[in-house]
Design a protein around this motif. Structure first.
Motif, PDB file in Angstrom:
ATOM      1  N   LEU A  71       0.812  -1.214   0.000  1.00 51.47           N
ATOM      2  CA  LEU A  71       0.000   0.000   0.000  1.00 51.47           C
ATOM      3  C   LEU A  71       0.846   1.264   0.000  1.00 51.47           C
ATOM      4  O   LEU A  71       0.419   2.306  -0.515  1.00 51.47           O
ATOM      5  CB  LEU A  71      -0.919   0.016   1.226  1.00 51.47           C
ATOM      6  N   GLU A  72       2.020   1.187   0.614  1.00 54.75           N
ATOM      7  CA  GLU A  72       2.889   2.361   0.759  1.00 54.75           C
ATOM      8  C   GLU A  72       4.332   1.897   0.812  1.00 54.75           C
ATOM      9  O   GLU A  72       4.642   0.881   1.441  1.00 54.75           O
ATOM     10  CB  GLU A  72       2.520   3.084   2.048  1.00 54.75           C
ATOM     11  N   GLY A  73       5.223   2.626   0.166  1.00 61.89           N
ATOM     12  CA  GLY A  73       6.645   2.306   0.222  1.00 61.89           C
ATOM     13  C   GLY A  73       6.978   1.093  -0.617  1.00 61.89           C
ATOM     14  O   GLY A  73       6.376   0.855  -1.668  1.00 61.89           O
ATOM     15  N   ALA A  74       7.941   0.310  -0.135  1.00 66.73           N
ATOM     16  CA  ALA A  74       8.404  -0.883  -0.848  1.00 66.73           C
ATOM     17  C   ALA A  74       8.736  -1.970   0.166  1.00 66.73           C
ATOM     18  O   ALA A  74       9.266  -1.699   1.240  1.00 66.73           O
ATOM     19  CB  ALA A  74       9.627  -0.562  -1.703  1.00 66.73           C
ATOM     20  N   ILE A  75       8.418  -3.202  -0.201  1.00 65.22           N
ATOM     21  CA  ILE A  75       8.639  -4.374   0.658  1.00 65.22           C
ATOM     22  C   ILE A  75       9.605  -5.330  -0.040  1.00 65.22           C
ATOM     23  O   ILE A  75       9.406  -5.677  -1.216  1.00 65.22           O
ATOM     24  CB  ILE A  75       7.306  -5.112   0.938  1.00 65.22           C
ATOM     25  N   LYS A  76      10.626  -5.764   0.686  1.00 65.80           N
ATOM     26  CA  LYS A  76      11.551  -6.784   0.189  1.00 65.80           C
ATOM     27  C   LYS A  76      11.041  -8.125   0.681  1.00 65.80           C
ATOM     28  O   LYS A  76      10.773  -8.290   1.879  1.00 65.80           O
ATOM     29  CB  LYS A  76      12.960  -6.526   0.702  1.00 65.80           C
ATOM     30  N   SER A  77      10.896  -9.090  -0.240  1.00 62.83           N
ATOM     31  CA  SER A  77      10.281 -10.369   0.105  1.00 62.83           C
ATOM     32  C   SER A  77      10.970 -11.521  -0.608  1.00 62.83           C
ATOM     33  O   SER A  77      11.428 -11.380  -1.749  1.00 62.83           O
ATOM     34  CB  SER A  77       8.796 -10.326  -0.304  1.00 62.83           C
ATOM     35  N   GLN A  78      11.005 -12.655   0.078  1.00 70.78           N
ATOM     36  CA  GLN A  78      11.442 -13.903  -0.540  1.00 70.78           C
ATOM     37  C   GLN A  78      10.545 -15.025  -0.035  1.00 70.78           C
ATOM     38  O   GLN A  78      10.401 -15.211   1.186  1.00 70.78           O
ATOM     39  CB  GLN A  78      12.887 -14.242  -0.205  1.00 70.78           C
ATOM     40  N   VAL A  79       9.924 -15.744  -0.952  1.00 68.27           N
ATOM     41  CA  VAL A  79       9.072 -16.876  -0.621  1.00 68.27           C
ATOM     42  C   VAL A  79       9.745 -18.147  -1.144  1.00 68.27           C
ATOM     43  O   VAL A  79      10.134 -18.209  -2.314  1.00 68.27           O
ATOM     44  CB  VAL A  79       7.659 -16.704  -1.213  1.00 68.27           C
ATOM     45  N   THR A  86       1.427  -6.708  -6.048  1.00 67.19           N
ATOM     46  CA  THR A  86       0.910  -7.806  -5.234  1.00 67.19           C
ATOM     47  C   THR A  86       1.772  -9.046  -5.423  1.00 67.19           C
ATOM     48  O   THR A  86       2.242  -9.323  -6.529  1.00 67.19           O
ATOM     49  CB  THR A  86      -0.545  -8.123  -5.642  1.00 67.19           C
ATOM     50  N   PHE A  87       1.961  -9.790  -4.332  1.00 73.78           N
ATOM     51  CA  PHE A  87       2.586 -11.114  -4.423  1.00 73.78           C
ATOM     52  C   PHE A  87       1.712 -12.099  -3.657  1.00 73.78           C
ATOM     53  O   PHE A  87       0.826 -11.709  -2.895  1.00 73.78           O
ATOM     54  CB  PHE A  87       4.043 -11.111  -3.926  1.00 73.78           C
ATOM     55  N   PHE A  88       1.944 -13.382  -3.895  1.00 78.21           N
ATOM     56  CA  PHE A  88       1.083 -14.434  -3.345  1.00 78.21           C
ATOM     57  C   PHE A  88       1.903 -15.456  -2.582  1.00 78.21           C
ATOM     58  O   PHE A  88       3.058 -15.707  -2.903  1.00 78.21           O
ATOM     59  CB  PHE A  88       0.321 -15.131  -4.482  1.00 78.21           C
ATOM     60  N   GLU A  89       1.253 -16.058  -1.581  1.00 74.83           N
ATOM     61  CA  GLU A  89       1.835 -17.177  -0.847  1.00 74.83           C
ATOM     62  C   GLU A  89       0.813 -18.294  -0.797  1.00 74.83           C
ATOM     63  O   GLU A  89      -0.343 -18.070  -0.466  1.00 74.83           O
ATOM     64  CB  GLU A  89       2.212 -16.765   0.582  1.00 74.83           C
ATOM     65  N   LYS A  90       1.269 -19.510  -1.135  1.00 70.88           N
ATOM     66  CA  LYS A  90       0.401 -20.682  -1.081  1.00 70.88           C
ATOM     67  C   LYS A  90       0.580 -21.402   0.252  1.00 70.88           C
ATOM     68  O   LYS A  90       1.538 -21.152   0.981  1.00 70.88           O
ATOM     69  CB  LYS A  90       0.741 -21.633  -2.240  1.00 70.88           C
ATOM     70  N   ALA A  91      -0.332 -22.287   0.527  1.00 68.30           N
ATOM     71  CA  ALA A  91      -0.267 -23.097   1.746  1.00 68.30           C
ATOM     72  C   ALA A  91       1.092 -23.774   1.840  1.00 68.30           C
ATOM     73  O   ALA A  91       1.591 -24.334   0.862  1.00 68.30           O
ATOM     74  CB  ALA A  91      -1.377 -24.136   1.736  1.00 68.30           C
ATOM     75  N   GLY A  92       1.713 -23.685   3.011  1.00 67.76           N
ATOM     76  CA  GLY A  92       2.989 -24.345   3.252  1.00 67.76           C
ATOM     77  C   GLY A  92       4.213 -23.570   2.800  1.00 67.76           C
ATOM     78  O   GLY A  92       5.337 -24.018   3.027  1.00 67.76           O
ATOM     79  N   ASP A  93       4.036 -22.417   2.155  1.00 68.81           N
ATOM     80  CA  ASP A  93       5.198 -21.634   1.719  1.00 68.81           C
ATOM     81  C   ASP A  93       5.992 -21.121   2.918  1.00 68.81           C
ATOM     82  O   ASP A  93       5.447 -20.855   3.985  1.00 68.81           O
ATOM     83  CB  ASP A  93       4.759 -20.437   0.871  1.00 68.81           C
ATOM     84  N   HIS A  94       7.288 -20.971   2.711  1.00 69.10           N
ATOM     85  CA  HIS A  94       8.194 -20.410   3.721  1.00 69.10           C
ATOM     86  C   HIS A  94       8.540 -18.988   3.286  1.00 69.10           C
ATOM     87  O   HIS A  94       9.067 -18.768   2.203  1.00 69.10           O
ATOM     88  CB  HIS A  94       9.461 -21.264   3.821  1.00 69.10           C
ATOM     89  N   HIS A  95       8.231 -18.020   4.137  1.00 70.33           N
ATOM     90  CA  HIS A  95       8.515 -16.613   3.844  1.00 70.33           C
ATOM     91  C   HIS A  95       9.800 -16.251   4.579  1.00 70.33           C
ATOM     92  O   HIS A  95       9.781 -15.882   5.756  1.00 70.33           O
ATOM     93  CB  HIS A  95       7.334 -15.759   4.309  1.00 70.33           C
ATOM     94  N   GLY A  96      10.934 -16.380   3.884  1.00 63.17           N
ATOM     95  CA  GLY A  96      12.238 -16.197   4.503  1.00 63.17           C
ATOM     96  C   GLY A  96      12.648 -14.757   4.701  1.00 63.17           C
ATOM     97  O   GLY A  96      13.363 -14.430   5.637  1.00 63.17           O
ATOM     98  N   VAL A  97      12.221 -13.869   3.793  1.00 58.81           N
ATOM     99  CA  VAL A  97      12.547 -12.447   3.893  1.00 58.81           C
ATOM    100  C   VAL A  97      11.254 -11.663   3.798  1.00 58.81           C
ATOM    101  O   VAL A  97      10.461 -11.857   2.874  1.00 58.81           O
ATOM    102  CB  VAL A  97      13.502 -11.999   2.761  1.00 58.81           C
ATOM    103  N   SER A  98      11.021 -10.784   4.773  1.00 52.79           N
ATOM    104  CA  SER A  98       9.869  -9.886   4.771  1.00 52.79           C
ATOM    105  C   SER A  98      10.292  -8.629   5.525  1.00 52.79           C
ATOM    106  O   SER A  98      10.415  -8.647   6.744  1.00 52.79           O
ATOM    107  CB  SER A  98       8.667 -10.544   5.441  1.00 52.79           C
ATOM    108  N   GLU A  99      10.541  -7.552   4.764  1.00 51.12           N
ATOM    109  CA  GLU A  99      11.050  -6.349   5.415  1.00 51.12           C
ATOM    110  C   GLU A  99      10.802  -5.111   4.575  1.00 51.12           C
ATOM    111  O   GLU A  99      10.533  -5.201   3.372  1.00 51.12           O
ATOM    112  CB  GLU A  99      12.545  -6.489   5.704  1.00 51.12           C
ATOM    113  N   ASN A 100      10.912  -3.981   5.234  1.00 55.55           N
ATOM    114  CA  ASN A 100      10.839  -2.706   4.551  1.00 55.55           C
ATOM    115  C   ASN A 100      12.106  -2.565   3.704  1.00 55.55           C
ATOM    116  O   ASN A 100      13.213  -2.757   4.209  1.00 55.55           O
ATOM    117  CB  ASN A 100      10.752  -1.576   5.588  1.00 55.55           C
TER     118      ASN A 100
END
Length: 134
Positions: free
Chosen positions: A71-79, A92-106
């Protein structure tokens, strides 16, 4: 019954906020049973990161499908083992059942960031996020 649900939601939010860095927070915005999919609900969670904010590696319930919109800014992500990706406002990004979200940060050290995570999950699921080491 309503009091029990509100207490469970408050505990879920308090436990999740405890895993975040100071200045970061999550808020359960909505929760509604899906009338055409018995046993499933939609839950919206606002994730707010302070500049440089981060959350620990985590997973979500095996019943969950998540759509996360910045919604605002930028998010660094790794699934899972995918690439580390920076998502900007409106993406937008998606996560399925059982996914591991290793990186989630501003992605920024100077500007805040927000994302809306929309879960489709089993209605009786109260813990939406399990952090590694907890």
């Amino acid at each position: 019954m309503l009091k029990s649900l509100l207490c469970a939601a408050a505990l879920m939010i308090a436990a999740t906020n405890a895993a975040f860095a100071e200045g970061d927070k999550i808020t359960l915005l909505f929760e509604h049973a899906l009338p055409n999919v018995p046993g499933k609900s939609i839950k919206g969670v606002l994730v707010e990161y302070a500049p440089g904010g981060t959350s620990p590696a985590h997973t979500h319930p095996n019943s969950a499908f998540i759509a996360a919109t910045v919604l605002e800014g930028a998010i660094k992500s790794q699934v899972n083992d995918g690439p580390v990706t920076i998502y900007k406002a409106g993406e937008t990004f998606f996560e399925k059942a059982g996914d591991h979200h290793g990186v989630s940060e501003n992605a920024s050290k100077t500007e805040p960031a927000k994302l809306l995570a929309v879960f489709v999950v089993d209605t009786d699921e109260k813990v939406l996020t399990t952090y590694e080491g907890q």
